[in-house]
Design an enzyme around this catalytic site. Structure first.
Site, PDB file in Angstrom:
ATOM      1  CD  GLU A 275      -5.481   0.724   2.666  1.00  0.00           C
ATOM      2  OE1 GLU A 275      -5.216  -0.371   3.173  1.00  0.00           O
ATOM      3  OE2 GLU A 275      -6.327   0.872   1.778  1.00  0.00           O
TER       4      GLU A 275
ATOM      5  CB  SER B 230      -8.466  -1.620   4.840  1.00  0.00           C
ATOM      6  OG  SER B 230      -8.829  -2.905   4.423  1.00  0.00           O
TER       7      SER B 230
ATOM      8  NE  ARG C 118      -4.125  -1.770   0.396  1.00  0.00           N
ATOM      9  CZ  ARG C 118      -4.125  -3.081   0.156  1.00  0.00           C
ATOM     10  NH1 ARG C 118      -3.053  -3.658  -0.396  1.00  0.00           N
ATOM     11  NH2 ARG C 118      -5.184  -3.810   0.414  1.00  0.00           N
TER      12      ARG C 118
HETATM   13  N1  EPU Z   1     -10.567 -10.593  10.787  1.00  0.00           N
HETATM   14  C1  EPU Z   1     -11.228 -10.675  11.994  1.00  0.00           C
HETATM   15  N2  EPU Z   1     -12.144  -9.707  12.289  1.00  0.00           N
HETATM   16  C2  EPU Z   1     -12.440  -8.708  11.434  1.00  0.00           C
HETATM   17  C3  EPU Z   1     -11.780  -8.630  10.200  1.00  0.00           C
HETATM   18  C4  EPU Z   1     -10.830  -9.582   9.905  1.00  0.00           C
HETATM   19  O1  EPU Z   1     -11.006 -11.565  12.778  1.00  0.00           O
HETATM   20  O2  EPU Z   1     -13.298  -7.896  11.759  1.00  0.00           O
HETATM   21  C5  EPU Z   1      -9.617 -11.645  10.437  1.00  0.00           C
HETATM   22  C6  EPU Z   1     -10.168 -12.519   9.322  1.00  0.00           C
HETATM   23  O3  EPU Z   1     -10.939 -13.566   9.815  1.00  0.00           O
HETATM   24  C7  EPU Z   1      -8.927 -13.021   8.654  1.00  0.00           C
HETATM   25  C8  EPU Z   1      -7.967 -11.868   8.837  1.00  0.00           C
HETATM   26  O4  EPU Z   1      -8.457 -11.073   9.894  1.00  0.00           O
HETATM   27  O5  EPU Z   1      -8.427 -14.138   9.344  1.00  0.00           O
HETATM   28  C9  EPU Z   1      -7.797 -11.052   7.574  1.00  0.00           C
HETATM   29  O6  EPU Z   1      -9.054 -10.539   7.167  1.00  0.00           O
HETATM   30  P1  EPU Z   1      -9.426 -10.353   5.622  1.00  0.00           P
HETATM   31  O7  EPU Z   1      -9.121 -11.577   4.864  1.00  0.00           O
HETATM   32  O8  EPU Z   1     -10.808  -9.814   5.556  1.00  0.00           O
HETATM   33  O9  EPU Z   1      -8.424  -9.294   5.097  1.00  0.00           O
HETATM   34  P2  EPU Z   1      -7.872  -7.959   5.752  1.00  0.00           P
HETATM   35  O10 EPU Z   1      -6.473  -8.191   6.175  1.00  0.00           O
HETATM   36  O11 EPU Z   1      -8.815  -7.451   6.763  1.00  0.00           O
HETATM   37  C10 EPU Z   1      -6.882  -7.081   3.513  1.00  0.00           C
HETATM   38  C11 EPU Z   1      -6.841  -5.779   2.777  1.00  0.00           C
HETATM   39  C12 EPU Z   1      -8.129  -5.572   1.997  1.00  0.00           C
HETATM   40  C13 EPU Z   1      -8.279  -6.717   1.021  1.00  0.00           C
HETATM   41  C14 EPU Z   1      -8.286  -8.022   1.786  1.00  0.00           C
HETATM   42  C15 EPU Z   1      -8.268  -9.209   0.864  1.00  0.00           C
HETATM   43  C16 EPU Z   1      -5.423  -4.294   4.041  1.00  0.00           C
HETATM   44  C17 EPU Z   1      -5.352  -3.134   4.981  1.00  0.00           C
HETATM   45  N3  EPU Z   1      -6.639  -4.689   3.707  1.00  0.00           N
HETATM   46  O12 EPU Z   1      -7.904  -6.985   4.489  1.00  0.00           O
HETATM   47  O13 EPU Z   1      -7.987  -4.377   1.257  1.00  0.00           O
HETATM   48  O14 EPU Z   1      -9.473  -6.590   0.280  1.00  0.00           O
HETATM   49  O15 EPU Z   1      -7.090  -8.144   2.601  1.00  0.00           O
HETATM   50  O16 EPU Z   1      -7.029  -9.298   0.218  1.00  0.00           O
HETATM   51  O17 EPU Z   1      -4.397  -4.793   3.589  1.00  0.00           O
HETATM   52  C18 EPU Z   1      -8.323  -2.031   1.388  1.00  0.00           C
HETATM   53  O18 EPU Z   1      -7.097  -1.913   1.377  1.00  0.00           O
HETATM   54  O19 EPU Z   1      -9.089  -1.033   1.431  1.00  0.00           O
HETATM   55  C19 EPU Z   1      -8.909  -3.352   1.383  1.00  0.00           C
HETATM   56  C20 EPU Z   1     -10.216  -3.560   1.516  1.00  0.00           C
END
Ligand code: EPU
Length: 336
Positions: free
Chosen positions: A332, A236, A165
């Site tokens: 972000e 995010s 990012r």
């Molecule tokens: N999780 C929780 N609780 C929550 C949210 C997430 O326990 O409320 C856990 C999930 O169960 C999972 C882990 O955290 O084990 C990761 O969650 P998720 O797969 O939803 O991905 P993320 O890390 O929250 C990132 C990106 C997203 C992108 C997704 C999929 C960042 C900051 N965010 O989210 O990007 O869509 O992975 O690749 O890197 C964005 O940047 O705006 C964005 C939406």
């Protein structure tokens, strides 16, 4: 020359839908447009803010300067070789329109990046990523306008210094204004399905077509991420923090269920959404600003929140995570 307007509401131009006024506002498409606006002595030396789709921006106050709104432009196939189509897209093109056009033309490699709000320029500035793919993996070079020297510059992929990012446009070259991006898009569809939620859909058998993968990604996103047109948000709100392995071991001793991704070397990325949820903040509201019920990494505007209120909620969330885990969350979006 594009028409510069005064005292323009930025509410329609940010996906948090917060109110803020731009002293001057001008839609621009090309480097020539920008050059002509900045050549006008009324605007050339004002503070500037470059706005794409406004999907990664939080306005906490009015902006007493010139907002350059990158909008419109074109997507063109400019070259090809055995493996790739080389496609140039203007910065102001809506990212998802670009992804759809690529799918329609059999230019592969963008399936995992479907349904992300924002523009092509924004994608190149902040290296958008989702479900195992980052924009930088498809970028060849980025054309920019240098507002100080008033010249066009072309930065190679290496020059852009991409990271998670981030890019040189967020660090050492903040003044450069991205005007178009050249992508290399594979001719052969090679699905990337290693992300847990896509594995759950496809199991051992890979998707046969790019459209099948694109639809699966779109469906996963729709389940977890709010549509800004319905519930205003900027995706995010925090980056997933990176900690040392030493720190990680300490955290795991206290909290064995912590979700993390080893990055190789001595570093580990933590799931910020998990940390926030563990602090009991999922679904929390502060006035009309809220932590989204289905994904704690997303802050939302339930209606009428100000940017300052969303920022206060963000500070509260970061403070709670720091207090409980000793981990600092970094926003972000660009906060103005
Ligand atoms: N999780 C929780 N609780 C929550 C949210 C997430 O326990 O409320 C856990 C999930 O169960 C999972 C882990 O955290 O084990 C990761 O969650 P998720 O797969 O939803 O991905 P993320 O890390 O929250 C990132 C990106 C997203 C992108 C997704 C999929 C960042 C900051 N965010 O989210 O990007 O869509 O992975 O690749 O890197 C964005 O940047 O705006 C964005 C939406």
């Amino acid at each position: 020359m594009p028409v510069v307007e005064q005292n323009v509401s930025l509410r329609p131009y940010n996906t948090f839908a917060v109110e803020a006024l731009a002293r001057y506002f001008v839609p621009v498409e090309t480097a020539e447009d920008i050059r002509s606006v900045l050549a006008d002595p009324r605007y050339g030396s004002l503070p500037r803010f470059v706005l794409g789709g406004g999907s990664n921006t939080l306005f906490t106050r009015d902006f007493d300067g010139l907002v350059l709104h990158m909008t419109g432009g074109s997507v063109e196939l400019v070259d090809e070789n055995d493996g790739f189509y080389f496609v140039r897209a203007s910065a102001g093109v809506v990212w998802d329109d670009f992804v759809r056009k690529a799918l329609d033309n059999g230019w592969y490699g963008l399936e995992n990046l479907t349904a992300i709000p924002g523009t092509v320029g924004g994608a190149a500035v902040q290296n958008i990523g989702a479900y195992g793919v980052e924009a930088a993996e498809r970028i060849v070079e980025v054309e920019c306008f240098d507002p100080d020297r008033r010249v066009v510059r072309v930065l190679s992929l290496a020059d852009c210094d991409y990271g998670y990012r981030t890019s040189i446009f967020k660090t050492a070259e903040k003044d450069l204004i991205v005007t178009s991006v050249l992508f290399a898009l594979p001719k052969v569809f090679e699905p990337v399905c290693s992300y847990k939620e896509l594995e759950a859909v496809f199991g051992d058998k890979k998707p046969a077509t790019a459209r099948e993968l694109e639809e699966a990604v779109r469906a996963v996103r729709a389940r977890k991420l709010p549509d800004p047109a319905v519930l205003p948000n900027a995706g995010s709100f925090f980056k997933n923090p990176v900690v040392t392995r030493v720190k990680m071991q300490r955290l795991l001793e206290e909290t064995p269920s912590l979700v993390s991704y080893p990055l190789g070397g001595a570093r580990t990325k933590l799931a910020a959404g998990w940390l926030i949820e563990a602090c009991g903040l999922k679904g929390k509201r502060r006035g009309a600003a809220g932590v989204y019920e289905r994904q704690a990494l997303v802050l939302v505007n339930h209606g009428g929140a100000t940017g300052a209120q969303i920022k206060e909620l963000a500070d509260e969330v970061a403070g709670a995570v720091r207090g409980r885990f000793g981990v600092q969350l970094e926003p972000e979006p660009v906060i103005l």
